[in-house]
Write a protein that holds these residues in place. Structure first.
Motif, PDB file in Angstrom:
ATOM      1  N   GLU A 169       0.824  -1.205   0.000  1.00  0.00           N
ATOM      2  CA  GLU A 169       0.000   0.000   0.000  1.00  0.00           C
ATOM      3  C   GLU A 169       0.863   1.262   0.000  1.00  0.00           C
ATOM      4  N   LEU A 170       1.984   1.205   0.705  1.00  0.00           N
ATOM      5  CA  LEU A 170       2.904   2.344   0.695  1.00  0.00           C
ATOM      6  C   LEU A 170       3.455   2.569  -0.706  1.00  0.00           C
ATOM      7  N   VAL A 171       3.803   1.485  -1.377  1.00  0.00           N
ATOM      8  CA  VAL A 171       4.294   1.592  -2.754  1.00  0.00           C
ATOM      9  C   VAL A 171       3.236   2.231  -3.647  1.00  0.00           C
ATOM     10  N   ILE A 172       2.006   1.797  -3.509  1.00  0.00           N
ATOM     11  CA  ILE A 172       0.927   2.314  -4.360  1.00  0.00           C
ATOM     12  C   ILE A 172       0.763   3.820  -4.173  1.00  0.00           C
ATOM     13  N   LEU A 173       0.898   4.294  -2.937  1.00  0.00           N
ATOM     14  CA  LEU A 173       0.787   5.731  -2.694  1.00  0.00           C
ATOM     15  C   LEU A 173       1.941   6.498  -3.326  1.00  0.00           C
ATOM     16  N   VAL A 174       3.137   5.932  -3.285  1.00  0.00           N
ATOM     17  CA  VAL A 174       4.270   6.571  -3.953  1.00  0.00           C
ATOM     18  C   VAL A 174       3.994   6.692  -5.455  1.00  0.00           C
ATOM     19  N   VAL A 175       3.465   5.619  -6.040  1.00  0.00           N
ATOM     20  CA  VAL A 175       3.133   5.641  -7.471  1.00  0.00           C
ATOM     21  C   VAL A 175       2.038   6.670  -7.757  1.00  0.00           C
ATOM     22  N   ALA A 176       0.987   6.656  -6.946  1.00  0.00           N
ATOM     23  CA  ALA A 176      -0.122   7.591  -7.167  1.00  0.00           C
ATOM     24  C   ALA A 176       0.353   9.035  -7.104  1.00  0.00           C
ATOM     25  N   ARG A 177       1.237   9.327  -6.167  1.00  0.00           N
ATOM     26  CA  ARG A 177       1.773  10.687  -6.048  1.00  0.00           C
ATOM     27  C   ARG A 177       2.659  11.020  -7.251  1.00  0.00           C
ATOM     28  N   GLU A 178       3.492  10.074  -7.644  1.00  0.00           N
ATOM     29  CA  GLU A 178       4.402  10.308  -8.776  1.00  0.00           C
ATOM     30  C   GLU A 178       3.627  10.630 -10.045  1.00  0.00           C
ATOM     31  N   TRP A 179       2.486   9.958 -10.233  1.00  0.00           N
ATOM     32  CA  TRP A 179       1.687  10.136 -11.446  1.00  0.00           C
ATOM     33  C   TRP A 179       0.479  11.038 -11.218  1.00  0.00           C
ATOM     34  N   THR A 180       0.398  11.650 -10.048  1.00  0.00           N
ATOM     35  CA  THR A 180      -0.752  12.485  -9.686  1.00  0.00           C
ATOM     36  C   THR A 180      -2.040  11.779 -10.088  1.00  0.00           C
ATOM     37  N   GLN A 181      -2.200  10.553  -9.598  1.00  0.00           N
ATOM     38  CA  GLN A 181      -3.325   9.699  -9.967  1.00  0.00           C
ATOM     39  C   GLN A 181      -4.353   9.716  -8.832  1.00  0.00           C
ATOM     40  N   ASP A 182      -5.384  10.535  -9.006  1.00  0.00           N
ATOM     41  CA  ASP A 182      -6.357  10.767  -7.950  1.00  0.00           C
ATOM     42  C   ASP A 182      -7.143   9.511  -7.566  1.00  0.00           C
ATOM     43  N   TYR A 183      -7.496   8.683  -8.545  1.00  0.00           N
ATOM     44  CA  TYR A 183      -8.278   7.487  -8.224  1.00  0.00           C
ATOM     45  C   TYR A 183      -7.457   6.523  -7.381  1.00  0.00           C
TER      46      TYR A 183
END
Length: 206
Positions: free
Chosen positions: A88-102
């Motif tokens: 889950e921590l990894v997913i948040l890093v990815v979401a932030r990197e790609w500014t992926q709101d969903y």
């Protein structure tokens, strides 16, 4: 299992009552499914025990890709060698990197539910290095951020990850970053929208 139950509950309480804007790749009505799409959705619902949602809606325009992505996620999301909390921590890093709101909207509450401190998720959202991470969280955070920002992982960071998680863990950690990056790219390309009242990540200058 706690993360899975929480996610299922979140979907049942939230996604059933939300209308996601269509974007460039509209959600396909079930009555318009091709045989291949119908089979892909049936397989998804059988394995995931949930209705088709999120990135898998635009992916359904290519049902073979959708099925392969779902199958990959079945392992990386729930069974990887680094465990579901650190993933889950990894997913948040990815979401932030790609500014992926969903990705952020779905996974930030799950991350907190399974034990990632809210202060850590807040720092990631703000583009800051979190304070107070555990050793495992620090290893995963450093590995993931180096991979995204430097397109490379330093010897020191790689060695720490390998010592802690083993070679399979390093492969899985890299694959989780890659998998959720792929989902983020699909949603960003499709302009997949979150509900109007959802909190969006801050947009940083590129």
């Amino acid at each position: 299992m706690n993360a899975i139950r929480f996610f299922s509950g979140l979907c049942a309480l939230t996604f059933s009552s939300l209308v996601i804007a269509q974007g460039r790749l509209p959600t396909i009505p079930p009555e318009q499914y091709t045989p291949e799409q119908k089979q892909a959705v049936q397989d998804f619902e059988t394995v995931r025990k949930a209705a088709l949602r999120g990135p898998f809606q635009p992916l359904l325009h290519s049902p073979q890709v959708m099925t392969l992505m779902r199958s990959t996620g079945d392992y990386l999301r729930y069974k990887s060698a680094i465990g579901t909390t650190l993933s889950e921590l990894v997913i948040l890093v990815v979401a932030r990197e790609w500014t992926q709101d969903y990705e952020w909207m779905v996974h930030q509450p799950i991350a907190v539910e399974v034990g990632i401190k809210a202060s850590i998720t807040d720092a990631i959202a703000q583009g800051r290095r979190p304070q107070g991470m555990s050793d495992d969280e620090e290893i995963v955070y450093d590995f993931s951020t180096e991979l995204h920002k430097n397109k490379h992982v330093s010897d020191h960071t790689f060695a720490r990850a390998e010592k802690r998680f083993g070679k399979q863990g390093v492969v899985d950690l890299t694959a989780i970053n890659a998998y959720y990056t792929s989902l983020a790219m699909q949603m960003n390309a499709a302009e997949y929208q979150v509900p109007k009242d959802a909190k969006r990540l801050q947009r940083f200058p590129r």
